[in-house]
Enzyme design. Structure first.
Site, short mmCIF file in Angstrom:
data_model
loop_
_atom_site.label_atom_id
_atom_site.label_comp_id
_atom_site.label_asym_id
_atom_site.label_seq_id
_atom_site.Cartn_x
_atom_site.Cartn_y
_atom_site.Cartn_z
N ASP A 194 0.77 -1.14 0.09
CA ASP A 194 -0.14 -0.08 0.05
C ASP A 194 0.71 1.21 -0.01
O ASP A 194 0.32 2.30 0.55
CB ASP A 194 -0.97 0.08 1.25
CG ASP A 194 -1.81 -1.24 1.30
OD1 ASP A 194 -2.44 -1.46 0.25
OD2 ASP A 194 -1.92 -2.07 2.23
N GLY A 237 -4.41 -4.66 -3.75
CA GLY A 237 -5.34 -3.73 -4.32
C GLY A 237 -4.79 -2.49 -4.82
O GLY A 237 -4.00 -1.75 -3.86
N HIS A 238 -4.94 -2.12 -6.02
CA HIS A 238 -4.45 -0.72 -6.47
C HIS A 238 -5.35 0.10 -6.72
O HIS A 238 -6.26 -0.01 -7.27
CB HIS A 238 -3.59 -0.93 -7.80
CG HIS A 238 -2.21 -1.78 -7.25
ND1 HIS A 238 -1.45 -2.50 -8.37
CD2 HIS A 238 -1.44 -1.88 -6.24
CE1 HIS A 238 -0.31 -2.90 -8.05
NE2 HIS A 238 -0.20 -2.52 -6.62
N LYS A 246 1.92 2.01 -5.06
CA LYS A 246 2.53 1.31 -6.24
C LYS A 246 1.82 1.68 -7.57
O LYS A 246 2.31 1.82 -8.57
CB LYS A 246 3.06 -0.07 -6.33
CG LYS A 246 4.07 -0.45 -5.25
CD LYS A 246 4.23 -2.00 -4.93
CE LYS A 246 2.85 -2.79 -4.43
NZ LYS A 246 2.74 -2.51 -3.19
N GLN A 295 1.91 -6.24 -2.93
CA GLN A 295 2.37 -6.04 -1.46
C GLN A 295 3.70 -5.43 -1.01
O GLN A 295 4.02 -4.27 -1.88
CB GLN A 295 2.62 -7.64 -0.88
CG GLN A 295 1.27 -8.32 -0.78
CD GLN A 295 0.78 -9.11 -2.03
OE1 GLN A 295 1.47 -9.78 -2.46
NE2 GLN A 295 -0.44 -8.82 -2.31
P1 IMP Z 1 -2.45 -12.86 2.63
O1 IMP Z 1 -1.47 -12.29 1.73
O2 IMP Z 1 -3.91 -12.70 2.35
O3 IMP Z 1 -2.02 -14.31 3.03
O4 IMP Z 1 -2.13 -12.23 3.90
C1 IMP Z 1 -0.97 -11.98 4.85
C2 IMP Z 1 -0.67 -11.00 5.19
O5 IMP Z 1 -0.21 -9.77 4.14
C3 IMP Z 1 -1.73 -9.90 5.93
O6 IMP Z 1 -1.06 -9.28 7.01
C4 IMP Z 1 -2.59 -8.99 5.00
O7 IMP Z 1 -2.94 -7.86 5.54
C5 IMP Z 1 -0.91 -8.52 4.22
N1 IMP Z 1 -1.43 -8.27 2.86
C6 IMP Z 1 -1.51 -9.15 1.82
N2 IMP Z 1 -1.64 -8.53 0.73
C7 IMP Z 1 -1.45 -7.25 0.88
C8 IMP Z 1 -1.43 -5.89 0.15
O8 IMP Z 1 -1.56 -5.70 -1.04
N3 IMP Z 1 -1.19 -4.82 0.99
C9 IMP Z 1 -1.03 -4.56 2.09
N4 IMP Z 1 -1.06 -5.87 2.91
C10 IMP Z 1 -1.22 -7.03 2.34
MG MG Z 2 -2.91 -2.31 -1.69
#
Ligand code: IMP
Ligand code: MG
Length: 431
Positions: free
Chosen positions: A17, A44-45, A20, A229
């Site tokens: 977040d 999520g962008h 990007k 991420q």
């Molecule tokens: P997962 O990727 O759904 O398995 O979540 C694992 C961890 O990564 C959690 O703390 C999520 O909140 C975090 N996370 C996964 N994708 C994102 C992202 O795109 N932005 C921020 N945090 C993320």
């Molecule tokens: Mg995001």
């Protein structure tokens, strides 16, 4: 004539977040191919184009530029239902995405309904010790990939193969879901009925992404690798176990798409001017107070995927310095500087003391609204000093600073380093 864009990876250097999407969107104007190489619809962008907000989870942000072909590499995990919904939404907004615009690696792994169930059940079962996953099935799908019982896209679109793979997988999955978590079983009929129309819809997009990238390298097509991420959510280098299930560092751009390390020329790290984290896990510079709430409100720090409020805190220079090395950054883009306006004192994290408490250095803030700034000289002196200090502490030049969500709200900090990144429109504004 425009200079050719170097092959570039864009990665987040905090916990995701970082903004990007906006930078990828900007660079995509110059790219021939935009590649996603890891993660799935946990990302999520949020993009703002001409005042219109567009949220993308799976489709690369480059889709908004008609000149770029977008592909999902083998390193991605793809939920076909989510992808089809996203394509429908893009089409409804007048952006039809045909097979020429979007390619899907035949080798990528498919998120199945039982993966989503398992993700949710596991999080429930962890109770207070949960990771705070997005519950999209990302982790269970990567587990199956590594366990060599995943369903790859090539198998998903061949309904006969798919039926037999589902027959093979379901007994074990159902046993976990029903006996272990007391959840509801999935039937093979239901899963197939869910899959069939999705497979038919996505089949035209399936291709050999690696082979396509090799051909593109041969003719010099500029490539953009879009990370999802952030560095400290990396399965190996992040704050394990509070991480996502893929490698998020720039090196994953190669393994997750099929090019070699030597094929990349630039690695752009995106850092927020402060810090946020969604989900559980260590966050040394977290602000658990009114100031944190202020950043959340002004920076609109709510997850674009889950809607969860993001934890907010100060910029951690120690962490970003490590990220610079983990990714081999060639430059940094500092985002959301505008959010810091009006704070009297800005703190920068410099690591922790023996008790694990963050150590800070303080900087004078600025009161001016930055959103209209388009040049280095138009930034307040204390903002310039803050950027220079970040640069010095991280050890990587800041190429651009972002001062608002819109494409044009950007300041070239180092014109020599940022000229190749700016679209003609933004460059004109900056001059
Ligand atoms: P997962 O990727 O759904 O398995 O979540 C694992 C961890 O990564 C959690 O703390 C999520 O909140 C975090 N996370 C996964 N994708 C994102 C992202 O795109 N932005 C921020 N945090 C993320
Ligand atoms: Mg995001």
């Amino acid at each position: 004539m425009k200079a050719r864009m170097p092959n570039t990876a864009v990665v987040g250097v905090q916990w995701g977040d970082e903004g990007k999407g906006k930078i990828v969107d900007m660079l995509a104007a110059r790219a021939g191919i935009v590649v996603r190489f890891q993660g799935g619809n946990n990302a999520g962008h949020t993009l703002v184009v001409a005042g219109e907000k567009v949220v993308l989870h799976l489709v690369p942000s480059g889709i908004l530029h008609p000149s770029a072909r977008c592909v999902l590499g083998n390193g991605v995990v793809m939920d076909p239902e989510v992808l089809v919904a996203e394509l429908d939404a893009l089409e409804a907004s007048g952006r039809k995405v045909d097979a020429a615009r979007l390619g899907l690696s035949r080798d990528l792994h498919v998120i199945m309904p039982y993966h989503r169930s398992l993700d949710a059940h596991r999080e429930e079962a962890r109770g207070g010790g949960s990771i705070g996953t997005t519950r999209k099935g990302i982790g269970p799908t990567y587990e199956d990939k590594v366990a060599r019982r995943g369903i790859r896209l090539a198998d998903f679109i061949d309904l006969q193969v798919l039926a037999s793979r589902i027959q093979q997988e379901l007994p074990l999955k159902n046993r976990q879901i029903v006996e272990w978590y007391e959840g509801e079983a999935h039937t093979a009929e239901d899963v197939l009925a869910w899959a069939a129309p999705l497979a038919e819809r996505l089949a035209p997009h399936v291709c050999d992404v690696a082979g396509e990238l090799h051909a593109a390298l041969d003719v010099g097509t500029p490539m953009l690798f879009e990370g999802a991420q952030g560095t400290f959510l990396d399965i190996d280098h992040g704050s394990y176990p509070f991480v996502t299930s893929s490698n998020t560092v720039a090196g994953a751009a190669c393994a997750g798409s099929g090019v070699g390390p030597g094929d990349l020329q630039e690695v752009v790290g995106i850092a927020k001017a402060y810090a946020t984290r969604v989900g559980a896990g260590p966050f040394p510079t977290e602000l658990d107070d009114d100031l944190g709430a202020h950043l959340r409100r002004v920076g609109r720090e709510f997850g674009s995927t889950t809607g969860r409020p993001r934890r907010c805190g100060w910029f951690d220079a120690e962490l970003v310095r490590r990220a610079a090395r983990l990714n081999g950054l060639t430059c940094l883009v500092l985002t959301k500087l505008d959010v810091l306006s009006g704070l009297e004192v800005l703190r920068i994290g410099r690591g922790s003391d023996a008790d694990g408490e963050a150590i800070y250095e303080d900087h004078p803030g600025w009161t001016e609204d930055l959103t209209a700034c388009r040049s280095w000289d138009s930034l307040p002196a204390s903002c310039q000093a803050y950027i220079r200090r970040v640069e010095a502490l991280v050890g990587v030049p800041v190429a651009l600073a972002s001062v608002g969500p819109d494409r044009v709200e950007i300041v070239p900090v180092d014109p020599a380093r940022s000229a190749w990144m700016l679209s003609d429109a933004a460059q004109t504004e900056a001059n």
